[in-house]
Design an enzyme around this catalytic site. Sequence first.
Site, PDB file in Angstrom:
ATOM      1  N   LYS A   1     -22.640   5.567   8.084  1.00 36.98           N
ATOM      2  CA  LYS A   1     -23.482   5.635   9.288  1.00 36.98           C
ATOM      3  C   LYS A   1     -23.083   4.579  10.314  1.00 36.98           C
ATOM      4  CE  LYS A   1     -27.328   4.877   6.991  1.00 36.98           C
ATOM      5  NZ  LYS A   1     -26.903   4.818   5.576  1.00 36.98           N
TER       6      LYS A   1
ATOM      7  N   ARG B   1     -17.156  -3.040  -0.707  1.00 39.83           N
ATOM      8  CA  ARG B   1     -17.459  -3.353   0.686  1.00 39.83           C
ATOM      9  C   ARG B   1     -17.737  -4.850   0.856  1.00 39.83           C
ATOM     10  NH1 ARG B   1     -21.771   0.199   4.111  1.00 39.83           N
ATOM     11  NH2 ARG B   1     -23.440  -0.934   3.102  1.00 39.83           N
TER      12      ARG B   1
ATOM     13  N   ARG C   1     -22.597  -8.477   0.260  1.00 38.78           N
ATOM     14  CA  ARG C   1     -24.014  -8.602   0.572  1.00 38.78           C
ATOM     15  C   ARG C   1     -24.830  -8.828  -0.689  1.00 38.78           C
ATOM     16  NH1 ARG C   1     -25.237  -3.493   4.387  1.00 38.78           N
ATOM     17  NH2 ARG C   1     -26.921  -3.285   2.874  1.00 38.78           N
TER      18      ARG C   1
ATOM     19  N   ARG D   1     -36.275   6.210   7.617  1.00 42.76           N
ATOM     20  CA  ARG D   1     -35.824   6.232   6.230  1.00 42.76           C
ATOM     21  C   ARG D   1     -36.887   6.772   5.286  1.00 42.76           C
ATOM     22  NH1 ARG D   1     -31.641   2.184   6.155  1.00 42.76           N
ATOM     23  NH2 ARG D   1     -30.924   1.556   4.128  1.00 42.76           N
TER      24      ARG D   1
ATOM     25  N   ARG E   1     -30.625   1.204  -4.669  1.00 40.80           N
ATOM     26  CA  ARG E   1     -30.615   1.726  -3.291  1.00 40.80           C
ATOM     27  C   ARG E   1     -30.323   3.229  -3.273  1.00 40.80           C
ATOM     28  NH1 ARG E   1     -26.348  -1.841  -0.993  1.00 40.80           N
ATOM     29  NH2 ARG E   1     -26.400  -0.640   0.923  1.00 40.80           N
TER      30      ARG E   1
HETATM   31  P1  ADP Z   1     -27.433   0.647   3.797  1.00 42.59           P
HETATM   32  O1  ADP Z   1     -26.057   0.146   3.635  1.00 42.59           O
HETATM   33  O2  ADP Z   1     -28.185   0.812   2.526  1.00 42.59           O
HETATM   34  O3  ADP Z   1     -27.514   1.819   4.717  1.00 42.59           O
HETATM   35  P2  ADP Z   1     -28.945  -1.018   5.656  1.00 42.59           P
HETATM   36  O4  ADP Z   1     -28.153  -2.103   6.225  1.00 42.59           O
HETATM   37  O5  ADP Z   1     -29.275   0.155   6.504  1.00 42.59           O
HETATM   38  O6  ADP Z   1     -28.212  -0.587   4.333  1.00 42.59           O
HETATM   39  O7  ADP Z   1     -30.333  -1.600   5.081  1.00 42.59           O
HETATM   40  C1  ADP Z   1     -30.371  -2.706   4.192  1.00 42.59           C
HETATM   41  C2  ADP Z   1     -31.787  -2.890   3.668  1.00 42.59           C
HETATM   42  O8  ADP Z   1     -32.687  -3.139   4.758  1.00 42.59           O
HETATM   43  C3  ADP Z   1     -32.388  -1.680   2.962  1.00 42.59           C
HETATM   44  O9  ADP Z   1     -32.002  -1.622   1.606  1.00 42.59           O
HETATM   45  C4  ADP Z   1     -33.887  -1.939   3.139  1.00 42.59           C
HETATM   46  O10 ADP Z   1     -34.349  -2.950   2.260  1.00 42.59           O
HETATM   47  C5  ADP Z   1     -33.947  -2.513   4.544  1.00 42.59           C
HETATM   48  N1  ADP Z   1     -34.126  -1.452   5.584  1.00 42.59           N
HETATM   49  C6  ADP Z   1     -33.255  -1.111   6.573  1.00 42.59           C
HETATM   50  N2  ADP Z   1     -33.722  -0.116   7.337  1.00 42.59           N
HETATM   51  C7  ADP Z   1     -34.947   0.207   6.826  1.00 42.59           C
HETATM   52  C8  ADP Z   1     -35.938   1.169   7.162  1.00 42.59           C
HETATM   53  N3  ADP Z   1     -35.781   2.019   8.184  1.00 42.59           N
HETATM   54  N4  ADP Z   1     -37.069   1.215   6.390  1.00 42.59           N
HETATM   55  C9  ADP Z   1     -37.249   0.372   5.353  1.00 42.59           C
HETATM   56  N5  ADP Z   1     -36.353  -0.554   4.977  1.00 42.59           N
HETATM   57  C10 ADP Z   1     -35.203  -0.647   5.694  1.00 42.59           C
END
Ligand code: ADP
Length: 212
Positions: free
Chosen positions: A13, A127, A160, A88, A171
Amino acid sequence: MKLILLGAPGAGKGTVAKLLTKIDGSPQISTGDILRGAVAAGTELGKQAQAAMKAGDLVSDDLIMGIMEQRLQEDDCKAGYLLDGFPRTIPQAEALKKLLNKMGEKLDAAVEIDVARDVILDRLTTRRTCTGCGEIYNVKSNPPAVEGVCDKCGASVVQRDDETEEAISNRLNVYNDQTAPLVGFYKEEGLLLSVKATSSQSVIDAIQAKIG
Ligand code: ADP
Ligand code: ZN
């Protein structure tokens, strides 16, 4: 363009959003980046989000909606935005729908980036992310020129906190349980564009074919 990017962690994404920003000028809005910034800065928001993030769980819908209501009303969002990692959950999608109605705005599409689970697992464990600018690297396919140092900004490049094997598996489960249902939600809304992603360019091509 006004897009939602849907897809499992590691589906690409962020990469797709960054490419589209260059083409179209719309800002990438990543709730994950916003939250990681808040954790790094030690703000109240960061303190509230930290534990859930580390475990790979979701942060509360209320916290996320508070962030996004403000963010979507900033000036740079007038012409468009690329929502990366938001919504999400179904409640977030419903709240976003209400918010956009109130603002008199319409999404162009919700793009599902579909990538096989074994590809995702391999990607996430290899990653690495820059702690300064958020640039994404991969130890196998795209390492920085100097190990552990960002090519772009010189800050350190690390794995991370939520990219341990345990957190990754959590996740992916959280994605299947709470986020995958959004595919059906946006299908009903008539907004879904589902792309079997063979590369990030293939996703860009499908988006441009649909909305130009
Ligand atoms: P990913 O690589 O899983 O897409 P992100 O960088 O989008 O990771 O998100 C990292 C973390 O931030 C998620 O695992 C969650 O804890 C939190 N997070 C991000 N966006 C949201 C959202 N829209 N709703 C709830 N938690 C979120
Ligand atoms: Zn950097």
